[in-house]
Design an enzyme around this catalytic site. Structure first.
Site, PDB file in Angstrom:
ATOM      1  N   SER A 209       0.848  -1.194   0.000  1.00  0.00           N
ATOM      2  CA  SER A 209       0.000   0.000   0.000  1.00  0.00           C
ATOM      3  C   SER A 209       0.885   1.247   0.000  1.00  0.00           C
ATOM      4  O   SER A 209       2.064   1.167  -0.346  1.00  0.00           O
ATOM      5  CB  SER A 209      -0.937  -0.012   1.208  1.00  0.00           C
ATOM      6  OG  SER A 209      -1.923   0.985   1.080  1.00  0.00           O
ATOM      7  N   ASN A 210       0.349   2.380   0.370  1.00  0.00           N
ATOM      8  CA  ASN A 210       1.137   3.617   0.415  1.00  0.00           C
ATOM      9  C   ASN A 210       0.607   4.523   1.530  1.00  0.00           C
ATOM     10  O   ASN A 210      -0.318   4.149   2.252  1.00  0.00           O
ATOM     11  CB  ASN A 210       1.108   4.317  -0.945  1.00  0.00           C
ATOM     12  CG  ASN A 210      -0.312   4.640  -1.366  1.00  0.00           C
ATOM     13  OD1 ASN A 210      -1.006   5.404  -0.711  1.00  0.00           O
ATOM     14  ND2 ASN A 210      -0.769   4.019  -2.441  1.00  0.00           N
ATOM     15  N   ARG A 211       1.174   5.713   1.645  1.00  0.00           N
ATOM     16  CA  ARG A 211       0.908   6.575   2.807  1.00  0.00           C
ATOM     17  C   ARG A 211      -0.316   7.479   2.658  1.00  0.00           C
ATOM     18  O   ARG A 211      -0.546   8.362   3.481  1.00  0.00           O
ATOM     19  CB  ARG A 211       2.142   7.444   3.093  1.00  0.00           C
ATOM     20  CG  ARG A 211       3.360   6.632   3.501  1.00  0.00           C
ATOM     21  CD  ARG A 211       4.408   7.521   4.155  1.00  0.00           C
ATOM     22  NE  ARG A 211       5.006   8.459   3.217  1.00  0.00           N
ATOM     23  CZ  ARG A 211       4.926   9.778   3.306  1.00  0.00           C
ATOM     24  NH1 ARG A 211       4.251  10.347   4.278  1.00  0.00           N
ATOM     25  NH2 ARG A 211       5.518  10.543   2.421  1.00  0.00           N
TER      26      ARG A 211
END
Ligand code: PMT
Length: 408
Positions: A209-211
């Site tokens: 995933s990412n931030r």
């Protein structure tokens, strides 16, 4: 016009016009607003806290660190609660401090912490209002999105006549009301917004995933709703509460996001893709939890490019993408706009602290397919959202489009 349920802050500074703040408070209360009054030290020389306390029915805030207060960071709590702050009368000193970010008392600290609309109603001698230093401070505040009203003309406390009188309470309330109930310029529009990250499973307990926090997309959805649009919010997993009036479509993966966006595309007049979609997914996620303690190779395969697919569908919607860049922002963003065939690209430099991923503020560059480039200053994401929506309407108007009709 009513202001029921609106929580406002009235800041009062040291001017002879402070007595008019009492009339303003009485009128705001009559319209149903809940008003917290904040007095500077010099304001107290003109009108005492008891008058404001009696009319507002609430404690009057004067000291930044009031030993009687239950809340040591009341200025932060109030900044978050307030729908708007109005400073009336605002002296040249208050304007200078606000322009330069000085926070040496309750009111100036509140102004620095606030992310809500701020209205400043000046009152001072005419010569002071015209002084280049005051003009520069007013210009700096206006450039930052603060509404600084023009003072009225007439007899001044100095005995002279000129421009510098506090605007009448009715004018201040009219400005406040227009800010609190924004123009319904998206009425009749169907807006699809994507927000948040996607999660691409590795196994039943792990994912790529990412931030992205979803704040940018959720602010866009909320702003579009406030401006009268019908909104569908397609969101990856976030910790945020979706606006109640939006049609909310929660998704996990890029493929689910693609399916949801395409399903809601029919009839959409504006599509805004603020989501940070994972570019890759694991080709064959494990159905059981992968055991640790040994090297692991994951085979990744590209996810579908949802934005490019929406643009290629020629649905008639105005298509807006975002670009998270870390270098050569303008050039990379223009290349992305052209590659994806979209109308507007909102580029943010995610290597900058305090903006982009998981920040409350953003600083963006708007690049459109007609060759325009517009840099916006750092602002709260809610203000960025409104600016993006305004830009969409301006560009669409200039391109001779109307809601629901494609021109390409
Ligand atoms: O959510 P926040 O914490 O508030 O942070 C906001 C943000 C940084 C996520 C947001 O401002 C932002 O930049 N969003 C886009 C992030 C991104 O994925 O950028 P990109 O350059 O990789 O993608 C370009 C565009 O294509 C984006 O509109 C993206 O939604 C879209 N895309 C990307 C890949 C893909 N497979 N499908 C897509 O539709």
């Amino acid at each position: 016009m009513r202001l029921d349920g609106r929580e406002l802050v009235l800041g009062v500074t040291g001017s002879i016009a402070a007595y008019k703040a009492v009339l303003l408070l009485r009128e705001l209360a009559r319209l149903g607003a809940t008003v917290t009054v904040c007095l500077t030290e010099h304001a107290r020389a003109f009108v005492g806290p008891l008058t404001f306390r009696t009319l507002s029915g609430r404690p009057v805030l004067t000291d930044l660190f009031d030993p009687q207060s239950d809340d040591a960071v009341e200025h932060i709590a109030l900044a978050e609660r307030a729908a708007a702050i109005v400073v009336a009368p605002a002296t040249a000193n208050l304007i200078a401090k606000a322009a330069h970010g000085v926070a040496d008392d309750f009111l100036t600290t509140l102004l620095l912490a606030a992310r809500c609309p701020v209205v400043i109603a000046p009152a001072m001698d005419g010569g002071m209002w015209e002084h280049p230093a005051v003009a520069a401070n007013v210009a700096a505040l206006r450039a930052r999105g603060v509404t600084v009203m023009e003072p009225d003309s007439g007899a001044l406390a100095s005995g002279l006549s000129g421009r510098g009188r506090l605007p009448e309470p009715e004018s201040i309330i009219a400005v406040l009301a227009s800010m609190l109930a924004p123009a319904q310029d998206l009425a009749g529009e169907k807006v699809v917004v994507t927000a948040g990250p996607t999660r691409e499973p590795i196994d039943p307990v792990r994912y790529i995933s990412n931030r992205s926090s979803g704040k940018m997309g959720y602010n866009l959805a909320a702003a579009a709703l406030r401006r009268g649009a019908e909104v569908t919010l397609v969101s990856g997993p976030t910790a945020l509460t979706p606006p109640a009036a939006a049609t909310f479509v929660p998704v996990q993966t890029a493929e689910e996001m693609r399916e949801a966006v395409l399903r809601h595309l029919a009839g959409a007049t504006i599509v805004i893709k603020a989501a940070a979609v994972a570019d890759y997914r694991v080709r064959r996620p494990s159905e059981i939890k992968i055991k640790g303690k040994r090297d692991l190779t994951l085979e990744l395969t590209p996810n579908p490019d949802i934005l490019a697919e929406v643009a290629a569908s020629r649905s008639g919607a105005f298509v807006v993408g975002f670009a998270a860049e870390t270098n050569d922002v303008a050039a990379n963003a223009r290349a992305k706009l052209e590659a994806k065939g979209i109308d507007l690209l909102v580029a943010n430099d995610v290597s900058q602290a305090g903006i982009g991923f998981d920040a409350d503020d953003n600083e963006v560059l708007l690049i459109d397919r007609w060759g325009g480039n517009r840099a916006l200053p750092r602002m709260a994401k809610s203000a960025v959202a409104d600016a993006i929506l305004g830009e969409i309407l301006t560009l669409r108007r200039a391109a001779g489009r109307t809601a629901g009709k494609a021109s390409r």
